[in-house]
Design a protein around this motif. Structure first.
Motif, PDB file in Angstrom:
ATOM      1  N   LYS A  27       0.928  -1.149   0.000  1.00  0.00           N
ATOM      2  CA  LYS A  27      -0.126  -0.166   0.043  1.00  0.00           C
ATOM      3  C   LYS A  27       0.826   1.233   0.217  1.00  0.00           C
ATOM      4  CE  LYS A  27      -0.839   0.444   5.001  1.00  0.00           C
ATOM      5  NZ  LYS A  27      -1.898   0.301   6.013  1.00  0.00           N
ATOM      6  N   GLY A  28       0.409   2.401  -0.585  1.00  0.00           N
ATOM      7  CA  GLY A  28       1.027   3.684  -0.635  1.00  0.00           C
ATOM      8  C   GLY A  28       0.376   4.768  -0.902  1.00  0.00           C
TER       9      GLY A  28
ATOM     10  N   MET B  27       5.803  10.224   5.042  1.00  0.00           N
ATOM     11  CA  MET B  27       5.677   8.956   5.552  1.00  0.00           C
ATOM     12  C   MET B  27       5.957   8.789   7.083  1.00  0.00           C
ATOM     13  SD  MET B  27       4.754   6.545   3.764  1.00  0.00           S
ATOM     14  CE  MET B  27       4.534   6.161   1.726  1.00  0.00           C
ATOM     15  N   GLY B  28       6.885   9.939   7.552  1.00  0.00           N
ATOM     16  CA  GLY B  28       7.279   9.847   8.897  1.00  0.00           C
ATOM     17  C   GLY B  28       8.833  10.158   9.370  1.00  0.00           C
TER      18      GLY B  28
ATOM     19  N   LEU C 124       6.989  -2.337   2.641  1.00  0.00           N
ATOM     20  CA  LEU C 124       5.691  -2.690   1.615  1.00  0.00           C
ATOM     21  C   LEU C 124       4.771  -1.734   1.829  1.00  0.00           C
ATOM     22  CD1 LEU C 124       5.168  -6.526   1.908  1.00  0.00           C
ATOM     23  CD2 LEU C 124       6.585  -5.295   0.300  1.00  0.00           C
ATOM     24  N   THR C 125       4.900  -0.783   2.865  1.00  0.00           N
ATOM     25  CA  THR C 125       3.687   0.249   3.221  1.00  0.00           C
ATOM     26  C   THR C 125       4.638   1.588   3.136  1.00  0.00           C
ATOM     27  OG1 THR C 125       4.155  -0.069   5.484  1.00  0.00           O
ATOM     28  CG2 THR C 125       2.430  -1.557   4.592  1.00  0.00           C
ATOM     29  N   SER C 126       5.696   1.686   2.800  1.00  0.00           N
ATOM     30  CA  SER C 126       6.188   2.971   2.781  1.00  0.00           C
ATOM     31  C   SER C 126       6.779   3.254   1.239  1.00  0.00           C
ATOM     32  CB  SER C 126       7.690   3.206   3.660  1.00  0.00           C
ATOM     33  OG  SER C 126       8.245   4.137   3.534  1.00  0.00           O
TER      34      SER C 126
ATOM     35  N   GLN D  68      10.116   4.816  -3.375  1.00  0.00           N
ATOM     36  CA  GLN D  68      10.416   3.868  -2.246  1.00  0.00           C
ATOM     37  C   GLN D  68      10.924   4.802  -1.235  1.00  0.00           C
ATOM     38  OE1 GLN D  68       9.871   0.192  -1.602  1.00  0.00           O
ATOM     39  NE2 GLN D  68       9.814   1.159   0.402  1.00  0.00           N
ATOM     40  N   VAL D  69      10.358   5.168  -0.162  1.00  0.00           N
ATOM     41  CA  VAL D  69      10.823   5.721   1.031  1.00  0.00           C
ATOM     42  C   VAL D  69      11.429   4.659   1.779  1.00  0.00           C
ATOM     43  CG1 VAL D  69      10.232   7.750   2.847  1.00  0.00           C
ATOM     44  CG2 VAL D  69       8.849   7.599   0.612  1.00  0.00           C
ATOM     45  N   VAL D  70      12.771   4.986   1.959  1.00  0.00           N
ATOM     46  CA  VAL D  70      13.474   3.728   2.739  1.00  0.00           C
ATOM     47  C   VAL D  70      13.462   4.007   4.193  1.00  0.00           C
ATOM     48  CG1 VAL D  70      15.661   2.901   3.214  1.00  0.00           C
ATOM     49  CG2 VAL D  70      15.165   3.817   0.630  1.00  0.00           C
TER      50      VAL D  70
END
Length: 363
Positions: free
Chosen positions: A17-18, A41-42, A58-60, A81-83
């Motif tokens: 999810k994103g 994302m945080g 998978l959720t970032s 992709q936010v690592v």
């Protein structure tokens, strides 16, 4: 603290999810956009408690979507992709799971209008320069999410989203076999380096002294294995034309073993330092492709059907992923023409999210 509000949707795409954004709703400067996405994302906190991320790769994830100016595409899709825990963004790769939500997002937000009971959308994948034709169920001109399609890695059933990937060989590395060989050896381990939509290093699980049937949790706890995989990955990266990959999320690492649930082969995929709870879309395509290439390490353990349309079932920790490969050429030298697969998607939320105003002080 002043904050900047940004319109967004959150969707489940496949088994991920994103956050989905219109490109016009984000900064045009790539560095500012990266800072905004990390904050959404945080931040660099591995818990992502100060944002909408789920503290898991998978959720970032993020999709940045716009109308395409290309004559052969309807939409442009940039995947980010936010690592988790690193405070940075990687746009090296595509993500086929998040791609499954791109057409529904565009239809929900008015970028596109539904055509009929089914709407076909050609999506240009900005990360790799390839195309995917996606078919979404749109009865009465609205996206249908309810249905009988089931995919492992996502709960319940939903309406099918059909994804046909067109000519994705060498998407990131420039060639299907980036090193020019079916087999290479790194750190004393035989591998096959392949890129059919996702750069992947394929290894036989037995060569790493494991069965390949372990749970994701067991493999994530195996620090010695992860260190060995990373050493191999760092050598494989430059050989695959990816340069120094120490700060990249590609190539992914896929351990393969003989199938044990009626499939074509069994996989355990690292993305790249965490074992995937299932398997990524394009990772599955690349591994399935490796399996049909005579002489690859995957071919050693795979059961490959005959014919020019090969239904490949890729087993993973929570089920299987089916890939249909259309091939031409001889059995000894097959050429991939198309990779088709089934995904599902569901809209989860819609509104505005907030990031610290100093990152992007938009009036």
């Amino acid at each position: 603290m002043k904050q900047t509000a940004i319109p967004y949707m959150q969707l489940r795409g496949g088994s991920s999810k994103g956050l989905y954004f219109h490109a016009d709703d984000l900064p045009s400067d790539p560095d500012v956009r990266e800072a905004v996405l990390v904050a959404a994302m945080g931040g660099a906190d591995a818990r992502q408690v100060d944002g909408l991320g789920g503290a898991d790769p998978l959720t970032s994830k993020v999709a940045v979507v716009s109308l395409s100016e290309r004559p052969d595409a309807d939409l442009d899709y940039l995947f980010a992709q936010v690592v988790v825990g690193k405070g940075r963004v990687d746009t090296t790769q595509n993500c086929g799971n998040i791609l499954a939500g791109v057409a529904p997002f565009a239809l929900e937000t008015g970028l596109l209008r539904a055509a009929s009971d089914e709407t076909r959308v050609r999506i240009y994948m900005v990360n790799s320069g390839n195309l995917c034709e996606v078919t979404v169920q749109t009865p009465d001109g609205r996206v249908e999410y309810q249905g009988a399609a089931r995919i492992d890695g996502a709960p319940g059933t939903a309406a099918p989203v059909i994804c046909d990937y067109l000519d994705v060989a060498g998407s990131a590395c420039g060639a299907l076999l980036p090193t020019g060989r079916l087999r290479d050896r790194f750190e004393g381990v035989e591998v096959t380096c392949i890129d059919n939509g996702m750069p992947v290093v394929v290894l036989r699980a037995a060569d790493l002294e494991i069965s390949g049937y372990e749970s994701a949790a067991e493999l994530n706890a195996n620090e010695a294995l992860k260190q060995r995989l990373e050493a191999i990955r760092l050598q494989a990266g430059p050989a695959m034309n990816l340069g120094d990959v120490s700060a990249k999320v590609v190539p992914k690492m896929s351990l393969v073993a003989p199938p044990r649930a009626g499939g074509s082969l069994c996989t355990r995929k690292f993305i790249p330092h965490v074992c995937h709870a299932a398997i990524g879309v394009l990772g599955a395509v690349s591994v399935a492709t490796a399996a049909i290439l005579p002489g690859s390490v995957a071919a050693d353990v795979a059961e490959v059907p005959g014919g020019t349309s090969k239904q490949m079932s890729v087993e993973h920790p929570c089920g299987e992923f089916s890939v249909e490969l259309e091939v031409k050429g001889s059995a000894g030298a097959p050429e991939i023409q198309r990779a088709g697969l089934l995904r599902t998607a569901r809209a989860l939320s819609r509104g505005e999210l907030y990031v610290p105003g100093h990152l992007w002080p938009r009036d």
